[in-house]
Design a protein around this motif. Sequence first.
Motif, mmCIF file in Angstrom:
data_model
loop_
_atom_site.group_PDB
_atom_site.id
_atom_site.type_symbol
_atom_site.label_atom_id
_atom_site.label_comp_id
_atom_site.label_asym_id
_atom_site.label_seq_id
_atom_site.Cartn_x
_atom_site.Cartn_y
_atom_site.Cartn_z
ATOM 1 N N LEU A 1 0.845 -1.202 0.000
ATOM 2 C CA LEU A 1 0.000 0.000 0.000
ATOM 3 C C LEU A 1 0.880 1.252 0.000
ATOM 4 O O LEU A 1 0.635 2.208 -0.746
ATOM 5 N N ASN B 1 2.749 1.519 -3.560
ATOM 6 C CA ASN B 1 1.957 1.983 -4.703
ATOM 7 C C ASN B 1 1.710 3.483 -4.636
ATOM 8 O O ASN B 1 1.755 4.178 -5.652
ATOM 9 N N ASP C 1 1.290 -6.951 -5.597
ATOM 10 C CA ASP C 1 1.787 -5.896 -6.493
ATOM 11 C C ASP C 1 2.163 -4.673 -5.649
ATOM 12 O O ASP C 1 1.369 -4.279 -4.803
ATOM 13 N N TYR D 1 -3.936 1.482 -2.890
ATOM 14 C CA TYR D 1 -4.486 0.128 -2.963
ATOM 15 C C TYR D 1 -3.400 -0.826 -3.428
ATOM 16 O O TYR D 1 -2.377 -0.401 -3.992
ATOM 17 N N ALA D 2 -3.610 -2.119 -3.171
ATOM 18 C CA ALA D 2 -2.626 -3.134 -3.570
ATOM 19 C C ALA D 2 -3.360 -4.443 -3.846
ATOM 20 O O ALA D 2 -4.256 -4.832 -3.090
ATOM 21 N N THR D 3 -2.946 -5.103 -4.920
ATOM 22 C CA THR D 3 -3.592 -6.349 -5.330
ATOM 23 C C THR D 3 -2.722 -7.535 -4.922
ATOM 24 O O THR D 3 -1.526 -7.581 -5.224
ATOM 25 N N TYR E 1 -7.118 -10.679 -4.733
ATOM 26 C CA TYR E 1 -8.023 -9.686 -4.143
ATOM 27 C C TYR E 1 -7.256 -8.392 -3.960
ATOM 28 O O TYR E 1 -6.015 -8.376 -4.022
ATOM 29 N N ILE F 1 -6.762 -4.824 -1.617
ATOM 30 C CA ILE F 1 -7.015 -4.092 -0.373
ATOM 31 C C ILE F 1 -6.777 -2.609 -0.635
ATOM 32 O O ILE F 1 -5.803 -2.242 -1.306
ATOM 33 N N GLY F 2 -7.646 -1.777 -0.116
ATOM 34 C CA GLY F 2 -7.478 -0.336 -0.259
ATOM 35 C C GLY F 2 -7.389 0.340 1.084
ATOM 36 O O GLY F 2 -7.830 -0.199 2.114
ATOM 37 N N ARG G 1 -8.942 0.300 6.214
ATOM 38 C CA ARG G 1 -8.574 -0.634 5.161
ATOM 39 C C ARG G 1 -9.757 -1.546 4.874
ATOM 40 O O ARG G 1 -10.433 -1.994 5.806
#
Lengths: 376, 107
Positions: free
Chosen positions: A138, A141, A190, B47-49, B57, B59-60, B71
């Motif tokens: 988080l 990014n 990611d 956010y991250a995937t 999934y 998460i933001g 979150r």
Amino acid sequence: MRDVHVVGVGLHPYGRASDTPYVALGVHAVRQALADAGLAWTAVQAAYTGSALLPMGISRLMYRHLGATGIPMAQVENASASGSTAVRQAWLDIAGGHHDVVVACGVDKPMALPMPREAAGITDLVGDLAFPAVHFALLANRYLHDHGLDPEVLARVAVKNHGNAARNPNAQRRAPRTLEEVLDSGPLVDPFTRLQACPIGEGAAAVILASDAGIERLGLDRGRAVTITASAARSELAAERENFDVALTRATAAEALAQAGLTPADLDIVELHEAFTIEELLYVEALGLSAPGAAAADLLDGAFDIGGRVAVNASGGLIGMGHPIGPTGVGQVCEITAQLRGEAGDRQHPGATRGLAHMVGVGAVCVAHVLERTAA
Amino acid sequence: MDVTLDGDRCTACGAVFFPALRWGCERCGAAALEPAVLDAAGTLLTYATVRLADPPYTIGEIALDAGPVVRARLLPPDGAGLRFDARVHGVRTDEDVCFAQEADDRA
């Protein structure tokens, strides 16, 4: 407060979890630190054991193998900063005049990975779905977005630290990695790939600290002593919009540097908590080693390489050397001590005279130490 | 119906929390907190995937209009079309609350 010096360092190589009892790891590291200092165990007056994943009551079961001397001992748990906090307790003990020779030993094996938020009765919307890699992804990014950077720059941090670890016989990961290998190492969260995250294994690291009186009384080699000129520890303030990891590191490092009377530019060698690649970029800025937003450019310029402006994670860091939790913060002090003595072999940073060790722990907490070669 | 979150508010300094802090205010230390129902609406900070998971999934981190940063899982699960600083709102799916981008904020 009295001056405190590192007089001996020792490590058990970090590695994957095995059947070896923690006792064997810790005793190995402490014996090596005693030999390095030229000390007998009977000279050690107190012991602090940094560990987060082992059960309670581990200290005496380990130190008794050096001969039971009846000294005070305690286990120090402070998440990823457990080892750093054990060093700080030893430092406080000597600086405060209570003892002259104290050992801090970090030792761990991944026996339990507890969930503190759950124990604290916190029920949020994501639970275990937001594991540590997610937390740092988080941050990553948003950082990449704000500075218009390609995720490839994060992989460059891993290439540097795997390369350093390849030159460190105590590192868990000994293979140098190309950019392609890091980028193709398998999906994680990611923008991270697998080789951009630290391995959590087992190991041990020990440092013996002494006062001037201790050095004199025991006839230790003052020329190889390295002085701890600052010890700072802080915890997170009430939540703000600002990234707390960065704010906490900035405040703790500033406190440590002020205590030592140094500026960031004075540092030659920095070992910092990069459990995930993004942390190295965030923290070199928080430490003041790079201007805000300039960490990636500095990294690509080689500023943080061994032989660069300031060597960052010359040991290989958490990603390359490994992050067995309890040992990690103590191992940083071992690395900086070796560097300041000019005994770091293949990964020696030329002219290293001042270093800073930094760890953060979930909670969140942060601990920083400044070490300097001050002996004539 | 608009989705809400059950947080709490400090009766001394007014700070709002989610998840509820219950046992004392992090900002001022006051012991008394009162329940506060928060609109599940705010701005997407980051956010991250999670590609390890099958299926992935996302998460933001959302700055709620009510104050707290929370979150939550984001829709769509693969993160396609999400934008930083977009307006997002809560969506109830099965048992959980997820967040999704508001229609006029989709890429």
